[in-house]
Motif scaffolding. Sequence first.
Motif, PDB file in Angstrom:
ATOM      1  N   SER A 160      17.842  64.335  69.975  1.00 55.79           N
ATOM      2  CA  SER A 160      19.187  63.884  70.338  1.00 55.79           C
ATOM      3  C   SER A 160      19.218  63.297  71.746  1.00 55.79           C
ATOM      4  CB  SER A 160      20.181  65.044  70.230  1.00 55.79           C
ATOM      5  OG  SER A 160      19.801  66.111  71.079  1.00 55.79           O
ATOM      6  N   GLU A 161      18.413  63.853  72.671  1.00 56.32           N
ATOM      7  CA  GLU A 161      18.388  63.343  74.039  1.00 56.32           C
ATOM      8  C   GLU A 161      17.780  61.948  74.101  1.00 56.32           C
ATOM      9  OE1 GLU A 161      16.323  66.152  76.423  1.00 56.32           O
ATOM     10  OE2 GLU A 161      17.860  67.696  76.265  1.00 56.32           O
ATOM     11  N   GLY A 162      16.663  61.763  73.406  1.00 58.14           N
ATOM     12  CA  GLY A 162      16.026  60.447  73.407  1.00 58.14           C
ATOM     13  C   GLY A 162      16.890  59.392  72.749  1.00 58.14           C
ATOM     14  N   LEU A 163      17.547  59.756  71.650  1.00 58.57           N
ATOM     15  CA  LEU A 163      18.405  58.799  70.959  1.00 58.57           C
ATOM     16  C   LEU A 163      19.626  58.440  71.810  1.00 58.57           C
ATOM     17  CD1 LEU A 163      18.234  60.258  67.341  1.00 58.57           C
ATOM     18  CD2 LEU A 163      17.273  58.088  68.127  1.00 58.57           C
ATOM     19  N   ARG A 164      20.188  59.432  72.479  1.00 58.77           N
ATOM     20  CA  ARG A 164      21.339  59.169  73.348  1.00 58.77           C
ATOM     21  C   ARG A 164      20.957  58.220  74.477  1.00 58.77           C
ATOM     22  NH1 ARG A 164      26.301  61.231  74.748  1.00 58.77           N
ATOM     23  NH2 ARG A 164      26.810  61.316  76.965  1.00 58.77           N
ATOM     24  N   ARG A 165      19.788  58.458  75.077  1.00 58.27           N
ATOM     25  CA  ARG A 165      19.328  57.578  76.146  1.00 58.27           C
ATOM     26  C   ARG A 165      19.046  56.176  75.621  1.00 58.27           C
ATOM     27  NH1 ARG A 165      15.863  58.306  80.353  1.00 58.27           N
ATOM     28  NH2 ARG A 165      17.022  60.200  80.809  1.00 58.27           N
ATOM     29  N   ALA A 166      18.414  56.102  74.444  1.00 65.01           N
ATOM     30  CA  ALA A 166      18.112  54.788  73.876  1.00 65.01           C
ATOM     31  C   ALA A 166      19.387  53.996  73.614  1.00 65.01           C
ATOM     32  CB  ALA A 166      17.309  54.948  72.586  1.00 65.01           C
ATOM     33  N   ASP A 167      20.402  54.661  73.056  1.00 65.54           N
ATOM     34  CA  ASP A 167      21.681  53.980  72.823  1.00 65.54           C
ATOM     35  C   ASP A 167      22.258  53.457  74.135  1.00 65.54           C
ATOM     36  OD1 ASP A 167      21.555  54.497  70.127  1.00 65.54           O
ATOM     37  OD2 ASP A 167      22.935  56.196  70.166  1.00 65.54           O
ATOM     38  N   LEU A 168      22.166  54.271  75.188  1.00 68.65           N
ATOM     39  CA  LEU A 168      22.737  53.913  76.483  1.00 68.65           C
ATOM     40  C   LEU A 168      22.071  52.677  77.076  1.00 68.65           C
ATOM     41  CD1 LEU A 168      24.654  54.918  78.845  1.00 68.65           C
ATOM     42  CD2 LEU A 168      22.613  56.036  79.770  1.00 68.65           C
ATOM     43  N   VAL A 169      20.728  52.676  77.096  1.00 68.31           N
ATOM     44  CA  VAL A 169      20.037  51.588  77.795  1.00 68.31           C
ATOM     45  C   VAL A 169      19.910  50.332  76.943  1.00 68.31           C
ATOM     46  CG1 VAL A 169      18.839  53.117  79.370  1.00 68.31           C
ATOM     47  CG2 VAL A 169      17.757  52.524  77.216  1.00 68.31           C
ATOM     48  N   VAL A 170      19.824  50.481  75.626  1.00 73.76           N
ATOM     49  CA  VAL A 170      19.828  49.291  74.773  1.00 73.76           C
ATOM     50  C   VAL A 170      21.154  48.551  74.917  1.00 73.76           C
ATOM     51  CG1 VAL A 170      19.820  48.474  72.379  1.00 73.76           C
ATOM     52  CG2 VAL A 170      18.104  50.109  73.131  1.00 73.76           C
ATOM     53  N   LYS A 171      22.226  49.311  75.088  1.00 68.04           N
ATOM     54  CA  LYS A 171      23.536  48.683  75.333  1.00 68.04           C
ATOM     55  C   LYS A 171      23.503  47.858  76.618  1.00 68.04           C
ATOM     56  CE  LYS A 171      28.425  49.750  76.072  1.00 68.04           C
ATOM     57  NZ  LYS A 171      29.430  50.823  76.230  1.00 68.04           N
ATOM     58  N   GLU A 172      22.819  48.368  77.646  1.00 69.25           N
ATOM     59  CA  GLU A 172      22.732  47.613  78.900  1.00 69.25           C
ATOM     60  C   GLU A 172      21.918  46.340  78.728  1.00 69.25           C
ATOM     61  OE1 GLU A 172      24.327  47.849  81.726  1.00 69.25           O
ATOM     62  OE2 GLU A 172      25.431  49.496  80.808  1.00 69.25           O
ATOM     63  N   TRP A 173      20.783  46.428  78.045  1.00 69.79           N
ATOM     64  CA  TRP A 173      19.980  45.223  77.807  1.00 69.79           C
ATOM     65  C   TRP A 173      20.748  44.213  76.962  1.00 69.79           C
ATOM     66  CZ3 TRP A 173      16.028  44.101  80.663  1.00 69.79           C
ATOM     67  CH2 TRP A 173      15.247  45.103  81.218  1.00 69.79           C
ATOM     68  N   ALA A 174      21.437  44.710  75.935  1.00 73.33           N
ATOM     69  CA  ALA A 174      22.245  43.814  75.101  1.00 73.33           C
ATOM     70  C   ALA A 174      23.380  43.206  75.913  1.00 73.33           C
ATOM     71  CB  ALA A 174      22.800  44.573  73.899  1.00 73.33           C
ATOM     72  N   GLY A 175      23.979  44.016  76.803  1.00 70.45           N
ATOM     73  CA  GLY A 175      25.050  43.510  77.645  1.00 70.45           C
ATOM     74  C   GLY A 175      24.586  42.430  78.591  1.00 70.45           C
TER      75      GLY A 175
END
Length: 269
Positions: A237-252
């Motif tokens: 859950s920690e890795g997935l939460r972090r991945a969601d967070l930073v992928v959003k930044e790259w996509a942004g």
Amino acid sequence: MGFILSKAIWFVAQPSSLLLFLALIGLMLAAGRWRARWGLRLATLSVGALLVLGLSPVAHWLTLPLEDRFALPDLAALPKPDAIIVLGGMLDTVVTVARHADTMNEAGERVTATIVLARLFPTTRVIFSGGAAEIIYASMSEAEAARRILLGLGLAPARLLLEDKSRTTAENASMTRELLLREGFPPGGRYLLVTSAHHMPRAVACFRKAGLAVIPYPVDFRTRGPSDLWRFFERPSEGLRRADLVVKEWAGLFTYWLRGDTSELWPAP
């Protein structure tokens, strides 16, 4: 409408949701007579990707370039800024409304760092930028909750200015610039920008586009540095939460540049 659409698209497109949906589609296909083999392959690959993304250092790999892009400035050598700008995103306005208690999330260091800076520069004004970004649950302007917290921590009311309409980073920048001009701040002044380290590249790009050459002050670091390149997560859950967070930044970074909200795809220090 565009804001709501972007929220809906991201709900589906974020890595944890996308891989889960693909796994479910695979299981549905596997239940059919003709596509069982392909369905099982899709489900297996999706579940495997969830585990890899949740436990492996992949999310650290995605986080480090964002966090390392802008270094903390040497405050001892920094001239007095014209204002300290802090971006919203550290307050849980849904819980705040439900509990009648101002509640910060894991990005709360944006608030504490602002108080430290405000004490270091005791005559500098503080500008908080953040409106109401919730579209489902009862919420409120983040600026209002931030006002109570900042004043409760000792900031003088006369030093605080609030921008309470923005819902995106691009709006943070454009609406803060409008506020600065209304209040008589120089457009070419020195503005210290406080936000999470992983969010700083997109924030800097947006403020530069708005005509403000901000001095980045990154906080809320999620990694230790290069030593995390091979550090696994303890729970998926920690890795997935972090991945969601930073992928959003790259996509942004990419979408903001594509639609003209920024002029730089990867802003340099």
